[in-house]
Design a protein around this motif. Structure first.
Motif, PDB file in Angstrom:
ATOM      1  N   VAL A   1       0.845  -1.190   0.000  1.00 26.89           N
ATOM      2  CA  VAL A   1       0.000   0.000   0.000  1.00 26.89           C
ATOM      3  C   VAL A   1       0.877   1.236   0.000  1.00 26.89           C
ATOM      4  N   SER A   2       0.330   2.326  -0.513  1.00 29.24           N
ATOM      5  CA  SER A   2       1.052   3.591  -0.542  1.00 29.24           C
ATOM      6  C   SER A   2       1.027   4.238   0.834  1.00 29.24           C
ATOM      7  N   VAL A   3       2.153   4.799   1.200  1.00 28.09           N
ATOM      8  CA  VAL A   3       2.222   5.564   2.431  1.00 28.09           C
ATOM      9  C   VAL A   3       1.561   6.912   2.144  1.00 28.09           C
ATOM     10  N   PRO A   4       0.688   7.395   3.029  1.00 25.42           N
ATOM     11  CA  PRO A   4       0.022   8.676   2.763  1.00 25.42           C
ATOM     12  C   PRO A   4       1.023   9.808   2.524  1.00 25.42           C
ATOM     13  N   ASN A   5       0.742  10.635   1.525  1.00 23.69           N
ATOM     14  CA  ASN A   5       1.573  11.785   1.137  1.00 23.69           C
ATOM     15  C   ASN A   5       2.983  11.374   0.720  1.00 23.69           C
ATOM     16  N   SER A   6       3.103  10.227   0.066  1.00 19.68           N
ATOM     17  CA  SER A   6       4.412   9.746  -0.339  1.00 19.68           C
ATOM     18  C   SER A   6       4.279   8.876  -1.581  1.00 19.68           C
ATOM     19  N   ASN A   7       5.395   8.695  -2.277  1.00 15.64           N
ATOM     20  CA  ASN A   7       5.438   7.770  -3.406  1.00 15.64           C
ATOM     21  C   ASN A   7       5.934   6.393  -2.977  1.00 15.64           C
ATOM     22  N   ILE A   8       6.246   6.240  -1.727  1.00 14.63           N
ATOM     23  CA  ILE A   8       6.791   4.994  -1.204  1.00 14.63           C
ATOM     24  C   ILE A   8       5.650   4.027  -0.909  1.00 14.63           C
ATOM     25  N   LYS A   9       5.876   2.759  -1.242  1.00 16.58           N
ATOM     26  CA  LYS A   9       4.917   1.720  -0.911  1.00 16.58           C
ATOM     27  C   LYS A   9       5.521   0.845   0.172  1.00 16.58           C
ATOM     28  N   LYS A  10       4.659   0.352   1.060  1.00 17.83           N
ATOM     29  CA  LYS A  10       5.136  -0.553   2.095  1.00 17.83           C
ATOM     30  C   LYS A  10       4.223  -1.771   2.134  1.00 17.83           C
ATOM     31  N   ARG A  11       4.758  -2.828   2.672  1.00 16.23           N
ATOM     32  CA  ARG A  11       3.999  -4.070   2.773  1.00 16.23           C
ATOM     33  C   ARG A  11       3.290  -4.107   4.116  1.00 16.23           C
ATOM     34  N   THR A  12       1.986  -4.310   4.078  1.00 11.72           N
ATOM     35  CA  THR A  12       1.227  -4.429   5.314  1.00 11.72           C
ATOM     36  C   THR A  12       0.471  -5.751   5.293  1.00 11.72           C
ATOM     37  N   CYS A  13       0.439  -6.383   6.436  1.00 14.15           N
ATOM     38  CA  CYS A  13      -0.282  -7.641   6.592  1.00 14.15           C
ATOM     39  C   CYS A  13      -1.344  -7.446   7.660  1.00 14.15           C
ATOM     40  N   SER A  14      -2.520  -7.957   7.394  1.00 19.04           N
ATOM     41  CA  SER A  14      -3.589  -7.846   8.382  1.00 19.04           C
ATOM     42  C   SER A  14      -4.539  -9.022   8.228  1.00 19.04           C
ATOM     43  N   SER A  15      -5.217  -9.302   9.310  1.00 24.48           N
ATOM     44  CA  SER A  15      -6.196 -10.386   9.289  1.00 24.48           C
ATOM     45  C   SER A  15      -7.515  -9.849   8.725  1.00 24.48           C
ATOM     46  N   GLY A  16      -8.409 -10.769   8.429  1.00 24.47           N
ATOM     47  CA  GLY A  16      -9.703 -10.386   7.866  1.00 24.47           C
ATOM     48  C   GLY A  16     -10.514  -9.526   8.811  1.00 24.47           C
ATOM     49  N   TYR A  17     -10.511  -9.882  10.097  1.00 25.33           N
ATOM     50  CA  TYR A  17     -11.303  -9.100  11.057  1.00 25.33           C
ATOM     51  C   TYR A  17     -10.726  -7.707  11.236  1.00 25.33           C
ATOM     52  N   ASP A  18      -9.415  -7.578  11.227  1.00 26.25           N
ATOM     53  CA  ASP A  18      -8.788  -6.270  11.404  1.00 26.25           C
ATOM     54  C   ASP A  18      -9.145  -5.343  10.245  1.00 26.25           C
ATOM     55  N   SER A  19      -9.025  -5.848   9.027  1.00 25.52           N
ATOM     56  CA  SER A  19      -9.356  -5.029   7.851  1.00 25.52           C
ATOM     57  C   SER A  19     -10.828  -4.640   7.848  1.00 25.52           C
ATOM     58  N   ARG A  20     -11.682  -5.598   8.152  1.00 22.61           N
ATOM     59  CA  ARG A  20     -13.124  -5.360   8.127  1.00 22.61           C
ATOM     60  C   ARG A  20     -13.532  -4.310   9.168  1.00 22.61           C
ATOM     61  N   ILE A  21     -13.039  -4.442  10.378  1.00 24.05           N
ATOM     62  CA  ILE A  21     -13.423  -3.518  11.449  1.00 24.05           C
ATOM     63  C   ILE A  21     -12.870  -2.117  11.187  1.00 24.05           C
ATOM     64  N   ARG A  22     -11.606  -2.031  10.761  1.00 23.51           N
ATOM     65  CA  ARG A  22     -11.021  -0.710  10.475  1.00 23.51           C
ATOM     66  C   ARG A  22     -11.723  -0.013   9.307  1.00 23.51           C
ATOM     67  N   ARG A  23     -12.116  -0.790   8.296  1.00 26.15           N
ATOM     68  CA  ARG A  23     -12.840  -0.209   7.159  1.00 26.15           C
ATOM     69  C   ARG A  23     -14.195   0.340   7.617  1.00 26.15           C
ATOM     70  N   LYS A  24     -14.868  -0.405   8.504  1.00 24.19           N
ATOM     71  CA  LYS A  24     -16.163   0.052   9.027  1.00 24.19           C
ATOM     72  C   LYS A  24     -15.987   1.328   9.850  1.00 24.19           C
ATOM     73  N   ILE A  25     -14.949   1.380  10.688  1.00 26.13           N
ATOM     74  CA  ILE A  25     -14.688   2.586  11.487  1.00 26.13           C
ATOM     75  C   ILE A  25     -14.400   3.771  10.578  1.00 26.13           C
ATOM     76  N   TYR A  26     -13.608   3.548   9.532  1.00 28.09           N
ATOM     77  CA  TYR A  26     -13.261   4.619   8.590  1.00 28.09           C
ATOM     78  C   TYR A  26     -14.512   5.156   7.892  1.00 28.09           C
ATOM     79  N   ILE A  27     -15.341   4.254   7.384  1.00 30.25           N
ATOM     80  CA  ILE A  27     -16.550   4.679   6.662  1.00 30.25           C
ATOM     81  C   ILE A  27     -17.486   5.438   7.588  1.00 30.25           C
ATOM     82  N   ASP A  28     -17.660   4.917   8.808  1.00 26.60           N
ATOM     83  CA  ASP A  28     -18.527   5.611   9.766  1.00 26.60           C
ATOM     84  C   ASP A  28     -17.992   7.007  10.083  1.00 26.60           C
ATOM     85  N   ALA A  29     -16.697   7.104  10.316  1.00 26.96           N
ATOM     86  CA  ALA A  29     -16.105   8.396  10.669  1.00 26.96           C
ATOM     87  C   ALA A  29     -16.152   9.365   9.488  1.00 26.96           C
ATOM     88  N   PHE A  30     -15.911   8.866   8.282  1.00 20.87           N
ATOM     89  CA  PHE A  30     -15.884   9.734   7.113  1.00 20.87           C
ATOM     90  C   PHE A  30     -17.274  10.274   6.790  1.00 20.87           C
TER      91      PHE A  30
END
Length: 186
Positions: free
Chosen positions: A75-104
């Motif tokens: 994934v791209s690092v915010p405000n950068s051209n650098i990409k980094k490798r991130t690993c996450s479980s299904g529940y972590d991605s799902r919950i964080r995406r829900k929090i992001y959508i709700d907050a946005f």
């Protein structure tokens, strides 16, 4: 023209003599020399990263629940051209995406505030993480192959940290850790 002819003849003679001598060595016994020493930093790093992926793949194959399987992506690092490798479980991605959508969409103040809200996580992520660790611990206790892979990973990680400290000296993030281990061993 006269000076190039002797050089051409010399090169041709050397080529034929090299081929003749190389054919002679095929008939002779060849001695195998093994060199013992330390691996290079890059070799340690590659082996350590491969073992990390091997552990992740083994766990993903052992776990039936898709919510606890770990996936990696670049994934791209915010405000950068650098990409980094991130690993996450299904529940972590799902919950964080829900929090992001709700907050946005519920007016947290735009992209950056919604992003920081999702980065903080929630108590649900903490609870799921404890469940995930319990599953991994159960696999560790019951599966001898996984224990072997995991202990090999720890050895490679320690070798990588030592190689990193040797290459970068006091600038290494592992220099104090390696120095402390060496003092404890003495």
């Amino acid at each position: 023209m006269n000076t190039t002819l002797p050089y051409a003849v010399l090169i041709a003679v050397l080529c034929f003599s090299t081929n003749a001598s190389s054919q002679d060595t095929n008939d002779k016994d060849i001695e195998v020399v093994e060199v013992y020493g330390s691996k290079q930093y890059n070799t340690w790093k590659e082996e350590w990263l491969e073992s990390r992926d091997k552990i992740r793949n083994y766990l993903n194959d052992s776990i039936n629940n898709e919510d606890f399987k770990v996936t990696c992506q670049r994934v791209s690092v915010p405000n950068s051209n650098i990409k980094k490798r991130t690993c996450s479980s299904g529940y972590d991605s799902r919950i964080r995406r829900k929090i992001y959508i709700d907050a946005f969409y519920l007016g947290a103040g735009g992209f950056f505030n919604a992003q920081s809200a999702s980065n903080t996580g929630s108590t649900e992520i903490s609870r799921k993480k404890e469940e995930h660790l319990a599953i991994i611990e159960k696999i560790y206790v019951e599966d001898e192959n996984f224990r072997e892979i995991y202990h090999n990973h720890l050895k490679l990680k320690e070798g990588y940290q030592k190689a990193h400290a040797a290459k970068f000296g006091s600038l290494s993030q592992f220099s104090e850790k390696v120095k402390g281990k060496q003092e404890n061993e003495q």
